[in-house]
Scaffold this motif. Structure first.
Motif, short mmCIF file in Angstrom:
data_model
loop_
_atom_site.label_atom_id
_atom_site.label_comp_id
_atom_site.label_asym_id
_atom_site.label_seq_id
_atom_site.Cartn_x
_atom_site.Cartn_y
_atom_site.Cartn_z
N UNK A 66 45.56 37.93 34.31
CA UNK A 66 44.78 36.62 34.11
C UNK A 66 44.19 35.11 34.31
N UNK A 67 45.13 34.80 32.87
CA UNK A 67 45.49 33.45 32.89
C UNK A 67 46.24 32.63 34.28
N UNK A 68 47.20 33.49 34.92
CA UNK A 68 47.45 33.18 36.22
C UNK A 68 47.00 32.94 37.52
N UNK A 69 46.07 33.73 37.86
CA UNK A 69 44.84 33.90 38.42
C UNK A 69 43.61 33.03 38.08
N UNK A 70 43.35 32.37 37.36
CA UNK A 70 43.12 31.06 37.06
C UNK A 70 44.11 30.16 36.88
N UNK A 71 44.50 30.10 36.72
CA UNK A 71 45.21 28.83 37.08
C UNK A 71 45.76 28.78 39.31
N UNK A 72 45.77 29.69 39.74
CA UNK A 72 46.35 29.73 41.53
C UNK A 72 44.88 29.00 41.65
N UNK A 73 44.04 29.52 41.13
CA UNK A 73 42.93 29.82 41.77
C UNK A 73 42.12 30.64 42.57
N UNK A 74 41.78 32.02 42.04
CA UNK A 74 40.86 33.23 43.05
C UNK A 74 41.00 32.98 44.98
N UNK A 75 40.42 31.97 44.26
CA UNK A 75 40.33 31.47 46.34
C UNK A 75 41.87 30.84 47.43
N UNK A 76 42.91 30.42 46.43
CA UNK A 76 43.76 30.83 46.83
C UNK A 76 44.61 32.02 46.90
N UNK A 77 44.32 32.68 46.57
CA UNK A 77 45.23 34.32 47.00
C UNK A 77 44.18 35.50 47.59
N UNK A 78 45.36 36.61 47.84
CA UNK A 78 44.58 37.70 48.10
C UNK A 78 44.09 38.65 47.25
N UNK A 79 44.25 38.82 46.00
CA UNK A 79 43.39 39.46 44.95
C UNK A 79 41.89 39.73 45.75
N UNK A 80 41.32 40.91 44.89
CA UNK A 80 40.21 40.76 45.70
C UNK A 80 39.21 40.76 44.13
N UNK A 81 39.89 40.48 43.10
CA UNK A 81 39.01 40.28 41.37
C UNK A 81 39.94 39.54 41.03
N UNK A 82 38.77 38.60 39.68
CA UNK A 82 40.12 37.64 38.84
C UNK A 82 40.03 38.60 37.83
N UNK A 83 41.10 38.48 37.48
CA UNK A 83 42.21 39.33 36.12
C UNK A 83 40.89 39.75 34.83
#
Length: 262
Positions: A84-101
């Protein structure tokens, strides 16, 4: 292309967090957590997700994604929080992840003064109210990086409310894990999605018997009284309903509860 770990490596890894990146730019495009050979599973998926499309473009171009382990040898709970922390740091808008951690809203990136307010804030009691108010809990909707407008949009709708009870209410308090984030002075209530909004409009059947308010930031004297303070004690342990009405009668506040869940 490497597609699996040896058994010896798996035994040493435990739970881990991994990152898929572009091999040329090293820019991350996916973050995940798992154990065993979970990290390699995405190479074989055939769904229509943005992540799979990205990986397939690389492979078809004669390349392969850069796969890195961010942390390993941790328990599952820790891996979830690191993810979750990594996703927040990179930004969900910059990833292909469909949801936050996992529990990102609760444990994710947050400005330090807000964190201090969350865990060390003054407690507001029922008797402190002399204004009619509705407490609106937005635990599942809030993000730590919300703009002022996004917080307003999230708080003002779309709720199942008691139309008669709500007529008495002057202020709406945006509540996140017990802490009051903002206070709004209500101008009027309307049927859900009948006023301008940038939020997603679901099936009309889901909107039935739901309402939204329009209003403004409350006067500073009211904000100062409630903002960055805790109303956690006014939500009974285990209560699922996000709505609580506080009806003040000549200085003696009474707490009433909505029956409908969100």
């Amino acid at each position: 292309m490497m597609t699996s770990f040896s058994q010896n490596t798996i035994e040493k890894l435990g739970y881990y967090v991994y990152v898929y990146s572009d091999p040329d730019t090293h820019k991350p495009f996916y973050v995940g957590k798992g154990k065993g050979n979970r990290v390699f599973d995405h190479l074989f998926y055939q769904d229509d997700s943005e992540k799979v499309a990205y990986i397939q473009r690389l492979i078809q171009g004669g390349k392969e994604p850069l796969i890195e382990i961010l942390v390993h040898g941790v328990d599952e709970e820790t891996a979830l929080k690191v993810e979750a922390a990594a996703i927040d740091l990179i930004g969900i808008e910059n990833l292909t992840n469909r949801q936050r951690g996992y529990h990102s809203a609760e444990y994710g990136k947050i400005e330090v003064s807000l964190l201090e307010s969350r865990y060390n804030c003054e407690q507001i009691k029922l008797e402190d109210f002399n204004e009619n108010a509705v407490l609106i809990r937005i635990n599942q909707l809030y993000r730590n990086d919300m703009t002022v407008y996004e917080l307003y949009e999230t708080t003002r709708g779309f709720w199942r409310i008691n139309p008669e009870q709500i007529k008495k209410v002057k202020y709406a308090l945006a509540v996140y894990y017990g802490m009051v984030l903002e206070v709004y002075e209500i101008a009027a209530w309307f049927p859900a999605f009948s006023t301008m909004t940038q939020r997603y409009i679901p099936d009309t059947e889901q909107c039935r018997n739901r309402y939204e308010f329009v209003g403004n930031i409350a006067p500073e004297s009211v904000r100062k009284k409630f903002r960055d303070k805790s109303v956690a004690s006014l939500f009974p342990q285990g209560a699922q309903n996000p709505i609580r009405y506080i009806i003040a009668d000549e200085g003696n506040a009474q707490e009433t509860y909505a029956e409908d869940k969100m």
